[in-house]
Design a protein around this motif. Structure first.
Motif, PDB file in Angstrom:
ATOM      1  N   ILE A  15      37.784  50.383  43.347  1.00  0.00           N
ATOM      2  CA  ILE A  15      37.703  49.044  42.768  1.00  0.00           C
ATOM      3  C   ILE A  15      37.309  48.028  43.826  1.00  0.00           C
ATOM      4  N   TYR A  20      33.781  51.861  41.556  1.00  0.00           N
ATOM      5  CA  TYR A  20      34.405  52.158  40.265  1.00  0.00           C
ATOM      6  C   TYR A  20      33.871  51.242  39.170  1.00  0.00           C
ATOM      7  N   ALA A  21      33.605  49.999  39.516  1.00  0.00           N
ATOM      8  CA  ALA A  21      33.276  48.998  38.502  1.00  0.00           C
ATOM      9  C   ALA A  21      31.812  48.998  38.092  1.00  0.00           C
ATOM     10  N   SER A  23      29.574  50.178  36.186  1.00  0.00           N
ATOM     11  CA  SER A  23      29.330  50.995  35.004  1.00  0.00           C
ATOM     12  C   SER A  23      27.987  50.647  34.380  1.00  0.00           C
ATOM     13  N   VAL A 229      30.096  42.401  40.826  1.00  0.00           N
ATOM     14  CA  VAL A 229      30.685  43.732  40.702  1.00  0.00           C
ATOM     15  C   VAL A 229      30.827  44.275  42.122  1.00  0.00           C
ATOM     16  N   ALA A 270      37.448  42.903  36.075  1.00  0.00           N
ATOM     17  CA  ALA A 270      37.448  44.098  36.916  1.00  0.00           C
ATOM     18  C   ALA A 270      38.698  44.950  36.708  1.00  0.00           C
ATOM     19  N   ASN A 273      38.128  46.612  33.475  1.00  0.00           N
ATOM     20  CA  ASN A 273      36.774  47.161  33.428  1.00  0.00           C
ATOM     21  C   ASN A 273      36.119  46.833  32.079  1.00  0.00           C
ATOM     22  N   GLN A 274      36.158  45.544  31.738  1.00  0.00           N
ATOM     23  CA  GLN A 274      35.605  45.078  30.478  1.00  0.00           C
ATOM     24  C   GLN A 274      34.635  43.923  30.699  1.00  0.00           C
ATOM     25  N   GLN A 289      34.243  47.660  26.391  1.00  0.00           N
ATOM     26  CA  GLN A 289      34.885  48.507  27.391  1.00  0.00           C
ATOM     27  C   GLN A 289      33.809  49.264  28.148  1.00  0.00           C
TER      28      GLN A 289
END
Length: 291
Positions: A15, A20-21, A23, A229, A270, A273-274, A289
């Motif tokens: 994170i 991780y973030a 996406s 991000v 964060a 994660n949305q 999501q």
């Protein structure tokens, strides 16, 4: 070290590093209706609630700010009303700052009232708002392709002492491509440009030299929102198509999702994660999501 502890440690590293973030796929999980042409959404961690700006119907005094719970339920639709075209939102300390056409409004969260109204001289259509690490507040003006600055108490720029606390013109050039979304990160401002023919670029502005550089390799669309991000990428929204992109500082661009036309000044959460999208034409706010 126990396995669960290792997992938590790795998750924290991912994170904080932004890995991780970052996406590039998402699922629509919630739509909340009842707003009036929402433009921007921010989250107040201290109060555990969202604020949503509503532009309403372009009639004098019909704009307002809504309070929304962390679960997406409307707490107070017209928490602050009587506004004339509210767009960008910024939570700073115990206040919410709102761009209101040609004004900057300061709202006391605890008192639920407007405590200050500053007319911005020469402004045409103020839009997004951001703050840097030392308290300087930057405001985009999409109507005149400009950025304004309200220097903080510890301003890191050459600002005359008698101008601190006032709002002054910082940049005014068509090279900003009618700047819309704005985010201060370290020594740079990152700007999502509206453009003239759905060809707005993602820009980087050196805070000290005020040099403007294109991050995107070509025009993307009518760019609106921008959210960081990690340290090397951003989510940006294209108002014209409803597409949300992940763009890295080297210009690499990936599509994350496509909602509908008029996705505005987005929020990236964060922790959950949305992505939260204010949908102007749809009079609603959509939650996605990320995966």
């Amino acid at each position: 070290m126990k396995l669960n502890s290792i997992k938590i440690l790795l998750l924290s590293v991912f994170i904080s590093s932004g890995v991780y973030a970052q996406s590039t796929s998402a699922t629509l999980i919630k739509k909340v209706e009842g707003f009036s042409h929402p433009e921007s959404v921010v989250f107040n961690e201290d109060e555990n609630e969202y604020y949503v700006s509503n532009m309403a119907d372009n009639e004098a005094g019909d704009g307002f700010i809504s309070r929304v719970s962390a679960d997406g339920e409307i707490i107070d639709l017209k928490w602050i009303d009587g506004l004339k075209d509210p767009k960008g939102l910024l939570v700073k300390d115990d206040k919410v700052y709102v761009t209101n056409n040609t004004e900057l409004i300061e709202i006391s969260i605890g008192r639920s009232e407007i405590t200050k109204l500053i007319e911005v001289e020469g402004a045409k259509s103020l839009n997004d708002i951001t703050v840097d690490a030392v308290g300087n507040i930057f405001i985009s003006d999409s109507g005149k392709s400009a950025i304004y600055l309200m220097p903080g108490d510890s301003a890191n720029m050459m600002v005359p002492e008698d101008k601190k606390g006032e709002i002054i013109e910082y940049l005014n050039t068509t090279r900003l491509e009618y700047v819309n979304g704005l985010y201060a990160h370290k020594d740079h401002l990152y700007a999502a440009a509206w453009g003239e023919n759905t060809d707005g670029n993602f820009l980087k502005i050196d805070m000290d030299t005020r040099e403007i550089e294109k991050v995107s390799k070509e025009g993307i669309g009518n760019l609106d929102g921008v959210q960081p991000v990690g340290d090397d990428a951003f989510y940006i929204s294209d108002w014209a198509t409803g597409t949300i992109y992940l763009i890295k500082k080297d210009g690499e661009l990936k599509e994350v999702l496509t909602s509908e036309k008029s996705s505005g000044d987005i929020l990236f959460d964060a922790k959950k994660n949305q992505l939260v999208l204010p949908m102007n034409f749809q009079n609603s706010v959509w939650w996605y999501q990320l995966q």
